[in-house]
Design an enzyme around this catalytic site. Structure first.
Site, mmCIF file in Angstrom:
data_model
loop_
_atom_site.group_PDB
_atom_site.id
_atom_site.type_symbol
_atom_site.label_atom_id
_atom_site.label_comp_id
_atom_site.label_asym_id
_atom_site.label_seq_id
_atom_site.Cartn_x
_atom_site.Cartn_y
_atom_site.Cartn_z
ATOM 1 N N GLU A 231 48.761 15.870 -16.586
ATOM 2 C CA GLU A 231 48.608 15.038 -17.781
ATOM 3 C C GLU A 231 48.418 15.902 -19.014
ATOM 4 O O GLU A 231 47.898 17.015 -18.944
ATOM 5 C CB GLU A 231 47.366 14.153 -17.656
ATOM 6 N N CYS B 76 46.007 18.003 -26.106
ATOM 7 C CA CYS B 76 45.068 18.395 -25.058
ATOM 8 C C CYS B 76 45.894 18.778 -23.829
ATOM 9 O O CYS B 76 46.609 17.947 -23.268
ATOM 10 C CB CYS B 76 44.121 17.246 -24.739
ATOM 11 N N CYS C 281 41.601 20.215 -10.110
ATOM 12 C CA CYS C 281 40.559 21.120 -10.599
ATOM 13 C C CYS C 281 39.618 21.484 -9.455
ATOM 14 O O CYS C 281 39.180 20.614 -8.697
ATOM 15 C CB CYS C 281 39.778 20.456 -11.728
ATOM 16 N N CYS D 34 33.491 18.360 -11.431
ATOM 17 C CA CYS D 34 32.408 17.759 -12.213
ATOM 18 C C CYS D 34 32.257 16.280 -11.842
ATOM 19 O O CYS D 34 33.249 15.587 -11.627
ATOM 20 C CB CYS D 34 32.679 17.909 -13.706
ATOM 21 N N CYS E 123 34.266 13.418 -13.783
ATOM 22 C CA CYS E 123 35.652 13.686 -14.147
ATOM 23 C C CYS E 123 36.610 13.160 -13.086
ATOM 24 O O CYS E 123 36.460 13.455 -11.889
ATOM 25 C CB CYS E 123 35.865 15.185 -14.333
ATOM 26 N N CYS F 174 40.676 12.864 -18.763
ATOM 27 C CA CYS F 174 41.376 13.751 -17.845
ATOM 28 C C CYS F 174 41.486 13.155 -16.445
ATOM 29 O O CYS F 174 40.493 12.750 -15.853
ATOM 30 C CB CYS F 174 40.646 15.090 -17.753
#
Length: 349
Positions: free
Chosen positions: A87, A105, A112, A116, A119, A337
């Site tokens: 994205e 962005c 990832c 987190c 997220c 995100c």
């Protein structure tokens, strides 16, 4: 080709029997004009275009989906050659009558590895790093698509805070920055680009030495290790005392202010957390950006109301800490995100 510098293209062209000036033309077509096809390179002869198409990969991303918000934000889902998806988001901000700010962005990884708690990207795990061409390509392809409607469109700012941890793909991110900054390309100023990190301490210091002009944002989110360990798992490897020492070293080398991102939930937007944050940042050259946590299914986190946000911010102001609340963009299209990618992959199952 989109991941190559002008010097690299010169070497490639000489290897495949093309003149040096062709490399300069190629770089401008790819990086400045953001073309997606060899046939769009009008001043390159057909014979040379055929040679290039068989020997050099242009590598345009495949647009899978585009969403547009009521506030003008556009979110793109791109498919890569191996079928993975990433994205990126275009955010438009009115700045002056003569020039608006157009911020992209950018993602740096597929998924990832940090994970987190708030997220959406981390919920899908980590697949791989992006190449330089895939990172730069997001900016180039957004530029290409928007120019179909507005030929004068120019990206003015880049934030490396999309999917992934930029400092865990360090070399590719830094080369991408060099390409995006090149005067013969999009010519985006170094100081108009920002890298956001969850706290990869050794790379923060290395960034200060390698490129002191690029901005730095820290995804802080909590001022106490016991809380940050659960919100940002990177903290277990590099706890707050190490992170803050790295931030002090960064500002000592660069003389630049760090942005500290703090995502507030209904649970952690409390006075005692604000006071702990003020103590942690005392004496640090920085600015706090407060962000109401994004409503992501699967995280179980709820947003604080505006009154809690204001009270939290006031504690920081009273302590002499520079603070602002992020202007939200694209909430109506799930612009946080990983949300669009997660939705897309869910539809394919």
């Amino acid at each position: 080709m989109r991941g190559c510098s002008e010097d690299e293209l010169i070497e490639i062209c000489q290897t495949i029997g093309l003149k040096r000036f062709r490399a300069i033309q190629l770089f401008q077509w790819a990086q400045q004009k953001a073309v997606r096809s060899w046939d769009d390179m009008k001043n390159i002869g057909k014979s040379d275009r055929q040679t290039l198409s068989t020997r050099l990969h242009l590598y345009a991303l495949k647009k899978v989906r585009e969403q547009r918000s009521n506030d003008g934000t556009r979110k793109y889902l791109f498919c890569l050659e191996d079928g993975e998806t990433i994205e990126c988001v275009l955010m438009d901000y009115a700045r002056t009558k003569s020039r608006d700010r157009h911020t992209v962005c950018v993602s740096t990884q597929v998924g990832c590895p940090v994970g987190c708690a708030f997220c959406a990207t981390g919920l899908e795990g980590f697949r791989r790093n992006l190449s330089v061409a895939e990172i730069v390509g997001q900016v180039l392809d957004i530029t290409y698509y928007v120019r179909q409607e507005d030929p004068d469109f120019q990206v003015t700012n880049i934030v490396f805070m999309g999917m992934g941890e930029p400092l865990l793909n360090y070399d590719s991110v830094l080369k991408s920055i060099q390409l995006l900054n090149d005067a013969q390309g999009l010519n985006i100023g170094m100081r108009r680009m920002t890298i956001s990190t969850s706290g990869v301490v050794p790379k923060i210091i290395q960034l200060a030495e390698d490129n002191p002009q690029v901005g730095l944002a820290i995804s802080l989110h909590a001022a106490r290790d016991e809380i940050r360990n659960s919100l940002v798992p990177m903290n277990r490897r590099y706890p707050l005392n190490q992170l803050m020492r790295a931030c002090q070293e960064y500002t000592h080398i660069t003389h630049r202010r760090i942005t500290f991102e703090v995502a507030l939930t209904a649970e952690n937007a409390r006075r005692e957390e604000a006071e702990a944050l003020a103590r942690l940042l005392k004496g640090q050259l920085g600015h706090v950006n407060l962000i109401p946590v994004n409503p992501v299914a699967g995280t179980g986190m709820e947003r604080p109301d505006q009154e809690k946000m204001k009270k939290f911010a006031q504690v920081l102001v009273d302590a002499g800490i520079s603070v602002s609340s992020r202007e939200e963009r694209g909430t109506d299209i799930d612009a946080a995100c990983g949300q669009l990618r997660r939705q897309w992959e869910g539809e394919l199952k």
